[in-house]
Design a protein around this motif. Structure first.
Motif, short mmCIF file in Angstrom:
data_model
loop_
_atom_site.label_atom_id
_atom_site.label_comp_id
_atom_site.label_asym_id
_atom_site.label_seq_id
_atom_site.Cartn_x
_atom_site.Cartn_y
_atom_site.Cartn_z
N UNK A 36 0.84 -1.21 0.00
CA UNK A 36 0.00 0.00 0.00
C UNK A 36 0.87 1.25 0.00
N UNK A 37 1.93 1.23 0.81
CA UNK A 37 2.84 2.39 0.87
C UNK A 37 3.58 2.57 -0.45
N UNK A 38 3.91 1.46 -1.11
CA UNK A 38 4.58 1.52 -2.42
C UNK A 38 3.68 2.22 -3.45
N UNK A 39 2.39 1.90 -3.39
CA UNK A 39 1.44 2.45 -4.38
C UNK A 39 1.12 3.93 -4.16
N UNK A 40 1.13 4.39 -2.89
CA UNK A 40 0.61 5.73 -2.62
C UNK A 40 1.54 6.67 -1.85
N UNK A 41 2.80 6.28 -1.64
CA UNK A 41 3.68 7.09 -0.79
C UNK A 41 3.93 8.49 -1.32
N UNK A 42 3.68 8.71 -2.62
CA UNK A 42 3.90 10.06 -3.16
C UNK A 42 2.78 11.03 -2.76
N UNK A 43 1.68 10.48 -2.27
CA UNK A 43 0.53 11.32 -1.89
C UNK A 43 0.27 11.33 -0.39
N UNK A 44 0.65 10.24 0.29
CA UNK A 44 0.28 10.05 1.69
C UNK A 44 1.48 9.53 2.47
N UNK A 45 1.61 9.95 3.74
CA UNK A 45 2.66 9.41 4.60
C UNK A 45 2.13 8.18 5.33
#
Length: 255
Positions: free
Chosen positions: A170-179
């Protein structure tokens, strides 16, 4: 009849394993964020015939996180050779390669006996995580001080002390938008410190049986941490975070 069946080519129909060919390779592997596990095999290889059921199981267990695929090198010999899998190598059994996150040009080869457990461990080892583990007040201050692009942060409070495959993915998919952060439930000082910093999730550890729990914090729109009430599955969380990002973009534009 059982021995004969074991020696035949593996059948991946109705399974989560994607059968790749030179024609489909490009479209199936084009996203650099995708992690792809590929088994290059000879159709009548007894080693792979024996391992094929386990490979299908692996495909099912990794669905959503990793694309599990197979290439028949009997049909596509030249294509396999282009990918560094020649006939000589295949004499020893199937060749399994992992095409990593933003590293499709540097695949990693699996070494060892093929089993779902060993391959799962291999994938886990090569899954990048963009989640911060918050164990104490210093970690808490550092994480809150970091500026994610929207300022939105997701906190997972769990009995586990290591980041799971689901949360890493999940962090791989969205880390550019969310911490993303993981807080072990034993890290009481971290939770107290976060409360002082305006992120109050202390009630989460009142009921150990309710763990794991997820909280979402949007400091940019002044909301208190909100508890996620959906299912703790990768697909549901992915859908939720996707909607959340779209909603925050809309709010940002309206401001």
């Amino acid at each position: 009849g059982r021995q004969q069946r074991a020696a035949g080519p593996p059948d991946f129909k109705k399974s989560s394993v994607r059968v790749l060919s030179p024609d489909s390779w490009r479209s199936e592997t084009k996203s650099p964020k995708l992690i792809i596990l590929v088994a290059f095999y000879k159709p009548n290889d007894p080693v792979f015939a024996e391992a094929a059921e386990g490979y299908k199981e692996l495909g099912k267990s990794l669905e959503g996180y990793v694309k599990v695929a197979a290439v028949d090198c009997g049909q596509h010999q030249a294509f396999c050779e282009e990918r560094g899998v020649g006939r000589k190598l295949l004499r020893q059994g199937p060749v399994i390669k992992l095409y990593g996150y933003r590293a499709h040009d540097r695949p990693r080869s699996f070494n060892g006996r093929i089993s779902p457990k060993a391959l799962h461990k291999f994938v886990r080892k090569n899954m990048p995580s963009f989640a911060t583990v918050i164990r104490d007040s210093i970690d808490a201050k550092n994480f809150i001080g970091k500026k994610a692009s929207t300022g939105t942060k997701i906190f997972l409070i769990s009995k586990k002390t290591k980041v799971s495959l689901l949360y890493s993915s999940l962090s791989k998919d969205f880390h550019q938008h969310v911490g993303f952060a993981l807080i072990p439930s034993s890290a009481h000082s971290a939770l107290r410190s976060l409360k002082k910093l305006g992120v109050d999730m202390e009630d989460a550890i009142l009921d150990e049986n309710a763990l794991p729990v997820i909280y979402i914090h949007h400091p940019s729109i002044g909301e208190k941490p909100r508890r996620y009430r959906g299912k703790l599955t990768y697909q549901e969380l992915r859908k939720y975070v996707n909607t959340l990002i779209k909603r925050l973009k809309k709010i940002k534009n309206e401001l």
